[in-house]
Design an enzyme around this catalytic site. Structure first.
Site, PDB file in Angstrom:
ATOM      1  N   LYS A  13      24.487  45.339 -19.113  1.00 25.46           N
ATOM      2  CA  LYS A  13      25.286  46.529 -19.450  1.00 25.46           C
ATOM      3  C   LYS A  13      26.719  46.142 -19.817  1.00 25.46           C
ATOM      4  CE  LYS A  13      24.619  48.422 -15.386  1.00 25.46           C
ATOM      5  NZ  LYS A  13      23.793  47.358 -14.747  1.00 25.46           N
ATOM      6  N   ARG A  88      24.809  56.430 -10.819  1.00 27.75           N
ATOM      7  CA  ARG A  88      23.847  55.559 -10.151  1.00 27.75           C
ATOM      8  C   ARG A  88      22.949  56.327  -9.180  1.00 27.75           C
ATOM      9  NH1 ARG A  88      27.094  50.492 -10.759  1.00 27.75           N
ATOM     10  NH2 ARG A  88      25.863  48.751 -10.030  1.00 27.75           N
ATOM     11  N   ARG A 127      26.176  34.345 -12.931  1.00 28.83           N
ATOM     12  CA  ARG A 127      27.229  35.075 -13.647  1.00 28.83           C
ATOM     13  C   ARG A 127      28.613  34.575 -13.233  1.00 28.83           C
ATOM     14  NH1 ARG A 127      27.174  41.526 -13.758  1.00 28.83           N
ATOM     15  NH2 ARG A 127      27.152  41.333 -11.483  1.00 28.83           N
ATOM     16  N   ARG A 160      31.758  36.557  -8.517  1.00 29.87           N
ATOM     17  CA  ARG A 160      31.952  37.756  -7.690  1.00 29.87           C
ATOM     18  C   ARG A 160      31.340  37.563  -6.303  1.00 29.87           C
ATOM     19  NH1 ARG A 160      29.940  42.730 -11.345  1.00 29.87           N
ATOM     20  NH2 ARG A 160      29.148  43.310  -9.298  1.00 29.87           N
ATOM     21  N   ARG A 171      21.070  44.805  -3.732  1.00 32.52           N
ATOM     22  CA  ARG A 171      21.442  45.628  -4.887  1.00 32.52           C
ATOM     23  C   ARG A 171      20.212  45.996  -5.720  1.00 32.52           C
ATOM     24  NH1 ARG A 171      25.533  41.584  -7.163  1.00 32.52           N
ATOM     25  NH2 ARG A 171      25.684  42.947  -8.981  1.00 32.52           N
TER      26      ARG A 171
HETATM   27  P1  ADP Z   1      26.598  45.268 -11.683  1.00 28.59           P
HETATM   28  O1  ADP Z   1      27.394  44.708 -12.841  1.00 28.59           O
HETATM   29  O2  ADP Z   1      25.869  44.236 -10.959  1.00 28.59           O
HETATM   30  O3  ADP Z   1      25.701  46.398 -12.096  1.00 28.59           O
HETATM   31  P2  ADP Z   1      28.884  46.843 -10.780  1.00 28.59           P
HETATM   32  O4  ADP Z   1      30.111  46.075 -11.118  1.00 28.59           O
HETATM   33  O5  ADP Z   1      28.501  47.946 -11.692  1.00 28.59           O
HETATM   34  O6  ADP Z   1      27.675  45.808 -10.629  1.00 28.59           O
HETATM   35  O7  ADP Z   1      28.994  47.437  -9.312  1.00 28.59           O
HETATM   36  C1  ADP Z   1      29.358  46.625  -8.218  1.00 28.59           C
HETATM   37  C2  ADP Z   1      29.332  47.445  -6.948  1.00 28.59           C
HETATM   38  O8  ADP Z   1      30.298  48.525  -7.041  1.00 28.59           O
HETATM   39  C3  ADP Z   1      28.017  48.143  -6.628  1.00 28.59           C
HETATM   40  O9  ADP Z   1      27.098  47.298  -5.951  1.00 28.59           O
HETATM   41  C4  ADP Z   1      28.495  49.309  -5.750  1.00 28.59           C
HETATM   42  O10 ADP Z   1      28.796  48.878  -4.440  1.00 28.59           O
HETATM   43  C5  ADP Z   1      29.801  49.696  -6.421  1.00 28.59           C
HETATM   44  N1  ADP Z   1      29.589  50.726  -7.464  1.00 28.59           N
HETATM   45  C6  ADP Z   1      29.823  50.601  -8.795  1.00 28.59           C
HETATM   46  N2  ADP Z   1      29.506  51.740  -9.453  1.00 28.59           N
HETATM   47  C7  ADP Z   1      29.045  52.609  -8.514  1.00 28.59           C
HETATM   48  C8  ADP Z   1      28.537  53.932  -8.554  1.00 28.59           C
HETATM   49  N3  ADP Z   1      28.427  54.616  -9.713  1.00 28.59           N
HETATM   50  N4  ADP Z   1      28.158  54.510  -7.389  1.00 28.59           N
HETATM   51  C9  ADP Z   1      28.271  53.862  -6.224  1.00 28.59           C
HETATM   52  N5  ADP Z   1      28.707  52.605  -6.110  1.00 28.59           N
HETATM   53  C10 ADP Z   1      29.109  51.966  -7.246  1.00 28.59           C
HETATM   54  P1  ADP Z   2      25.284  44.159 -15.796  1.00 26.90           P
HETATM   55  O1  ADP Z   2      26.620  44.664 -16.254  1.00 26.90           O
HETATM   56  O2  ADP Z   2      24.146  45.021 -16.292  1.00 26.90           O
HETATM   57  O3  ADP Z   2      25.202  43.921 -14.318  1.00 26.90           O
HETATM   58  P2  ADP Z   2      26.024  41.711 -17.217  1.00 26.90           P
HETATM   59  O4  ADP Z   2      26.297  42.166 -18.602  1.00 26.90           O
HETATM   60  O5  ADP Z   2      27.179  41.356 -16.364  1.00 26.90           O
HETATM   61  O6  ADP Z   2      25.033  42.742 -16.483  1.00 26.90           O
HETATM   62  O7  ADP Z   2      25.051  40.448 -17.325  1.00 26.90           O
HETATM   63  C1  ADP Z   2      24.613  39.772 -16.137  1.00 26.90           C
HETATM   64  C2  ADP Z   2      24.580  38.258 -16.402  1.00 26.90           C
HETATM   65  O8  ADP Z   2      23.542  37.964 -17.350  1.00 26.90           O
HETATM   66  C3  ADP Z   2      25.863  37.710 -17.009  1.00 26.90           C
HETATM   67  O9  ADP Z   2      26.083  36.421 -16.481  1.00 26.90           O
HETATM   68  C4  ADP Z   2      25.564  37.635 -18.502  1.00 26.90           C
HETATM   69  O10 ADP Z   2      26.283  36.596 -19.142  1.00 26.90           O
HETATM   70  C5  ADP Z   2      24.069  37.372 -18.537  1.00 26.90           C
HETATM   71  N1  ADP Z   2      23.369  37.992 -19.660  1.00 26.90           N
HETATM   72  C6  ADP Z   2      23.674  39.139 -20.307  1.00 26.90           C
HETATM   73  N2  ADP Z   2      22.791  39.393 -21.284  1.00 26.90           N
HETATM   74  C7  ADP Z   2      21.881  38.373 -21.249  1.00 26.90           C
HETATM   75  C8  ADP Z   2      20.707  38.054 -22.002  1.00 26.90           C
HETATM   76  N3  ADP Z   2      20.296  38.838 -22.995  1.00 26.90           N
HETATM   77  N4  ADP Z   2      20.022  36.934 -21.675  1.00 26.90           N
HETATM   78  C9  ADP Z   2      20.447  36.130 -20.664  1.00 26.90           C
HETATM   79  N5  ADP Z   2      21.535  36.389 -19.911  1.00 26.90           N
HETATM   80  C10 ADP Z   2      22.237  37.485 -20.194  1.00 26.90           C
END
Ligand code: ADP
Ligand code: ADP
Ligand code: ZN
Length: 213
Positions: A13, A88, A127, A160, A171
């Site tokens: 995302k 979420r 990541r 992170r 998660r």
């Molecule tokens: P990821 O990139 O792995 O999807 P995020 O950066 O979006 O992770 O979120 C990291 C953490 O921040 C989540 O595990 C949660 O604890 C909190 N968080 C982010 N967005 C939300 C949301 N919409 N509702 C509740 N918690 C959230």
């Molecule tokens: P999200 O925001 O959904 O949690 P991220 O965009 O941060 O996910 O991507 C999670 C990890 O996977 C990052 O380290 C990113 O560089 C990697 N990644 C993203 N897209 C791809 C893909 N198409 N194939 C392999 N790795 C990917």
């Protein structure tokens, strides 16, 4: 153009959102990034949220709904925005619908990025994230040109706290229990656009752009 990016942690995302910002000129609103910025600044909100984030749990709905309600009213959101990581839960989605209805606006597209569970652990533990701009990289799948340095802004890359195996496992469970129901929620509203999130990052971007038209 009001878009939601939906998908499990690690689906891509944030990666796709950053590319969409450059193409469409609308801001990415990531609740995760906003919470981490608060933590870095040492605000009360950041300190409260940290407990949940470190455990891989969701921050309470009222907190993130309040963040979004304020953020989408800022000037740069007038032409549209991308919500990354919000909503979420079904309660968050309902609250968002209510806020937008009151503004006479709504969501145009929900991009659901689909990646099988077994791909996600490796993506998340590998990541690396920029401390300055939030850009994500991957040690194997998307390495920066210079190790430890962000290609985009020269900032320092870090891992992170919640990108460790134990927290990731939580998660992923939280996603399937609390967030996956949103797929049906938006399917019923005919807003869901599903995209295969496995493959080359640029290729996936092409799929997203095609869907957005
Ligand atoms: P990821 O990139 O792995 O999807 P995020 O950066 O979006 O992770 O979120 C990291 C953490 O921040 C989540 O595990 C949660 O604890 C909190 N968080 C982010 N967005 C939300 C949301 N919409 N509702 C509740 N918690 C959230
Ligand atoms: P999200 O925001 O959904 O949690 P991220 O965009 O941060 O996910 O991507 C999670 C990890 O996977 C990052 O380290 C990113 O560089 C990697 N990644 C993203 N897209 C791809 C893909 N198409 N194939 C392999 N790795 C990917
Ligand atoms: Zn950066």
């Amino acid at each position: 153009m009001n878009i939601i990016l939906l998908g499990p942690p690690g689906a891509g995302k944030g990666t796709q959102a950053k590319m969409l910002v450059d193409k469409y000129g609308i801001p990415q609103i990531s609740t995760g990034e906003i919470l981490r910025a608060n933590l870095k600044a040492g605000t009360q909100l950041g300190l409260e949220a940290k407990k949940y984030m470190d455990a891989g749990k969701l921050v309470p709905d009222e907190v993130v709904i309040g963040i979004i309600n304020n953020r989408i009213q800022e000037e740069d959101c007038r032409r549209g925005y991308m919500l990354d990581g919000f909503p979420r839960t079904v309660a968050q989605a309902q609250a968002l619908d209510k806020i937008l209805a009151e503004q006479g606006s709504g969501i145009d597209d929900v991009i659901s990025i689909e990646v099988a569970d077994h791909e996600l652990m490796g993506r998340l533990t590998g990541r690396r994230t920029c401390r300055q701009c939030g850009q994500g990289f991957h040690v194997m799948f998307d390495p920066p040109k210079v190790e430890g340095i962000c290609d985009k802004c020269g900032g320092e890359l870090y891992q992170r706290d919640d990108d460790n195996e134990k927290t990731v496992a939580n998660r992923l469970k939280v996603y399937s229990d609390q967030t996956q129901p949103l797929i049906d929620y938006y399917k019923k509203k005919s807003l869901l656009r599903s995209i295969d999130g496995v493959g080359d990052i640029k290729e996936i971007f092409g799929r997203v752009v095609k869907v957005l038209g």
